[in-house]
Write an enzyme that holds these catalytic residues in place. Structure first.
Site: not given
Ligand code: DGJ
Length: 729
Positions: A482, A552
């Protein structure tokens, strides 16, 4: 194939269905002559004659001798234009020489043609497979004053309608010079009668398609965020004005890079279009000592005579076959469940184990434990950089948990955000200088995080060692990498002053080095990239991680636009897509939309009813059933959600055209809806059977008359699929 017609001084480059011609004009100017659908000719110098020159256009003195008609570099289609020596449009290269002067000039010096495609030093790039017929032309240009050289590279592929370009600047002089602007490639096109299509967005709404006619003046997209970003994906499409989704000429340009980039387009008085693509010049410069060289990222240019759809399919095939690498290029990807939306930071070892048990019960193959397992992280305010297990949460540690999960027959995956550091972390307390900063300025926070200085080897080593300790401690099959903020105050105080503007590019090189080290040490690891959803969804990342979390936003209706935009360039196999508890639509539609991508689940099994479970089990079956068709098939976007905001429809057709899967989603019901759905890409002569109804249709009928979908009434947010299979004789 690449040929050089020595007499005409014309290079002819041919990829599948595409020709690219360039020539060495008087005084060594390298000019573009053609980039479009295949042509057989090399006798094309007549194309260089363009309408006069721009106001007061200047020429080298040799052009002014006698009464020969001179064409100024200001008015020709230039191959790699330079600042300050005649071409007054936006230019690809500007070098400050040892005298402090920025005028730059490049003339043809030599060339060579090599088999295959050499890799780019330090940068991810597309590659030729052993069975690909691929050639690369390298043209060396030289600056008459400084002796600095630019080596322009062009690769062509017999099986793909692509030209891949990059530039390498070599300081062959005896004095240092500074690159102020160094684009990867310039594409000068002879007209501006085109739509400029790109994908814009933000967190939770990535890659929404924008389309505007080109206009005179400057336009373009860029990122100065330190990553390719949610805001504009690093690709640009120029669709001829008379082209459509499936007809006419469309050119696409995609940059294989994950940092600050710029795509600058200028349409001039002469109605020509110049498209520059490469590293963003703002905040950038690069010192080249004698003997040093600078390698730009590469641009993949596609030309399709089958509209935007044909261009997309060409990118899909090329990126699937010639960019994605390693075991997961061909191996079937495991179907996963991710803990994030189901539990956020609130979990312990039993909860994770129960997820895995549930996963097993419906045939899910991989359990991914997302953010929150390390340091003392219970929210997003701490512990990034402390990549050791929080044993208060995962009692007994990671290895026993992973072992138990593996014993269920389920693989295990884990989340990292390797480039970040929380001010509340042991790492920051020990090394506050490892966070990116500019002395004398505040350190801006994003999601309460700072960013590690990835230009420093000791920083990368520390992060690698910590990740290595976790990954080697137990059987981990998958990593979600991430990246959740923009870079600010970006400089490295460890670099000498005259190199501090190199930081943004050096940062990206550092990230690539770390990712490369990890994937080399763990070749079986499935790496999924993520950046607050799809904020770093770019070809540079795809060279390391074959799939990237798209967004997301798991609302399947919002996802339609996101996935349509993503599909302009990126294949289905790369688009991370999950079924979640998002309330906007039912699970059937969520599954149908997620099937377009990698497919998985992101929810808390404890909140699922028996009926939902049945739907999930059948979706798991469908995942396996359609895996090959969706991964290797050709995509046709039939109805775009942004055209009418009423419905969306897409179709995958197998390469042998024996099978097709059509997915149709109603965004909201409209009584004026059209009920005829014309399919694409089928074999007109084949007879297809609708698997569900048994009804038979010829491919010709399906493509020309279409399906009548009146018999499938849908409420808003509902959807259906039609699976067509060639009738067995
Ligand atoms: C941002 C990501 O897009 C999410 O899927 C998740 O992994 C969160 N970070 C976790 O903090």
């Amino acid at each position: 194939m690449i040929v050089y017609d020595e007499e005409k001084r014309v290079f002819k480059l041919d990829s599948k269905n595409v020709s690219y011609l360039l020539g060495v004009y008087d005084e060594g100017f390298l000019v573009n002559l053609y980039f479009g659908p295949s042509v057989p000719d090399t006798d094309v110098w007549y194309l260089v004659e363009r309408g006069g020159s721009a106001s007061f256009s200047a020429n080298p003195p040799a052009f002014e001798i006698g009464d020969r008609p001179a064409i100024s570099p200001d008015a020709m289609l230039m191959e790699y234009p330079c600042y300050g020596t005649g071409d007054c449009r936006v230019t690809a290269l500007e070098i400050t020489d040892a005298d402090g002067c920025p005028p730059t000039d490049l003339r043809y010096k030599s060339h060579r043609i090599v088999k295959g495609k050499p890799p780019l030093k330090g940068l991810p790039s597309t590659y030729a497979n052993p069975d690909d017929v691929c050639d690369t032309l390298e043209i060396t240009l030289t600056d008459p004053k400084t002796g600095v050289e630019a080596v322009l590279s062009y690769s062509v592929f017999e099986n793909h309608p692509v030209i891949v370009r990059s530039a390498r600047i070599v300081n062959s002089s005896s004095a240092p010079v500074t690159l102020n602007r160094v684009y990867s490639a310039c594409f000068d096109l002879p007209d501006m009668d085109k739509e400029f299509i790109h994908a814009y967005g933000r967190h939770n709404y990535e890659r929404v398609i924008d389309s505007q006619p080109l206009h005179r003046g400057l336009q373009g997209i860029r990122s100065v965020r330190g990553s390719s970003s949610h805001n504009h994906n690093p690709f640009a499409v120029l669709r001829d004005a008379d082209a459509t989704e499936e007809t006419g000429v469309c050119r696409g340009f995609s940059l294989v890079y994950s940092g600050n980039y710029s795509c600058e387009i200028e349409c001039d008085y002469n109605a020509t279009t110049r498209l520059l693509f490469g590293i963003e010049p703002d905040g950038f410069s690069w010192l080249l000592e004698p003997g040093e060289e600078f390698q730009t990222p590469e641009v993949v240019a596609v030309c399709s005579a089958e509209g935007v759809g044909g261009m997309s399919r060409a990118f899909h095939r090329f990126y699937s076959n010639n960019l994605i690498r390693g075991k997961w290029k061909t191996e079937k990807r495991p179907l996963l469940i991710n803990s994030w939306e189901g539990t956020y930071f609130d979990f312990d070892e039993e909860k994770i184990y129960n997820y895995a048990k549930y996963a097993k019960s419906i045939g899910i193959e991989l359990m991914v434990m997302d953010d929150g397992w390390f340091g003392h992280r219970n929210d997003d305010r701490s512990s990034l950089g402390d990549w050791y297990v929080n044993e208060n949460k995962l009692r007994g540690g990671l290895a026993p948990l992973v072992k138990r999960i593996n014993e269920l027959g389920v693989k295990f995956g884990i989340w990292f955000e390797p480039e970040m550091i929380s001010p509340d972390s042991d790492l920051y307390r020990a090394h506050p200088d490892w966070a990116i900063h500019t002395d004398g300025r505040d350190r801006s926070l994003g999601r309460h995080e700072l960013v590690l200085d990835m230009t420093r080897k000791e920083v990368r080593d520390c992060i690698f060692d910590q990740m290595d300790a976790i990954l080697s401690s137990c059987n981990i099959s998958y990593v979600k990498w991430d990246f959740n903020r923009n870079l600010t105050e970006a400089a490295s105080m460890t670099l000498p002053k005259e190199r501090r503007r190199e930081f943004m590019h050096r940062y990206v090189l550092g990230v690539y080095e770390l990712m490369g080290r990890l994937t080399k040490a763990y070749p079986d690891l499935l790496l999924e990239n993520c950046s607050g959803g799809g904020g770093r969804f770019d070809p540079g990342m795809l060279a390391f991680s074959p799939q990237i979390w798209c967004s997301d936003n798991t609302d399947p209706i919002a996802r339609l636009e996101i996935q349509f935009g993503t599909s302009l360039i990126y294949p289905a196999s790369t688009m991370g897509a999950h079924v979640s508890m998002n309330p906007r639509a039912g699970f059937v539609t969520k599954g149908n939309v997620a099937l377009w991508g990698t497919f998985g689940f992101e929810l808390n099994p404890a909140h699922v009813t028996e009926d939902d479970l049945k739907v999930f089990s059948s979706q798991v079956e469908e995942y396996h059933k359609y895996y090959g068709l969706i991964r290797d098939g050709d995509l046709y976007r039939l109805l775009s959600p942004s055209d009418s905001l009423k419905r969306a429809c897409w179709e995958f057709v197998s390469q042998d055209k024996k099978e097709a899967l059509v997915t149709y989603v109603t965004v909201y019901v409209d009584p004026l809806d059209s009920y005829v759905l014309k399919l694409r890409g089928l074999d007109a002569d084949k007879i297809y059977t609708d698997e569900e109804t048994g009804k038979k249709y010829s491919g010709a009928l399906l493509m020309n008359a279409g399906l009548n979908i009146l018999s499938r009434p849908l409420e808003s947010g509902e959807s259906f699929k039609i699976h067509l299979i060639e009738e067995q004789k």
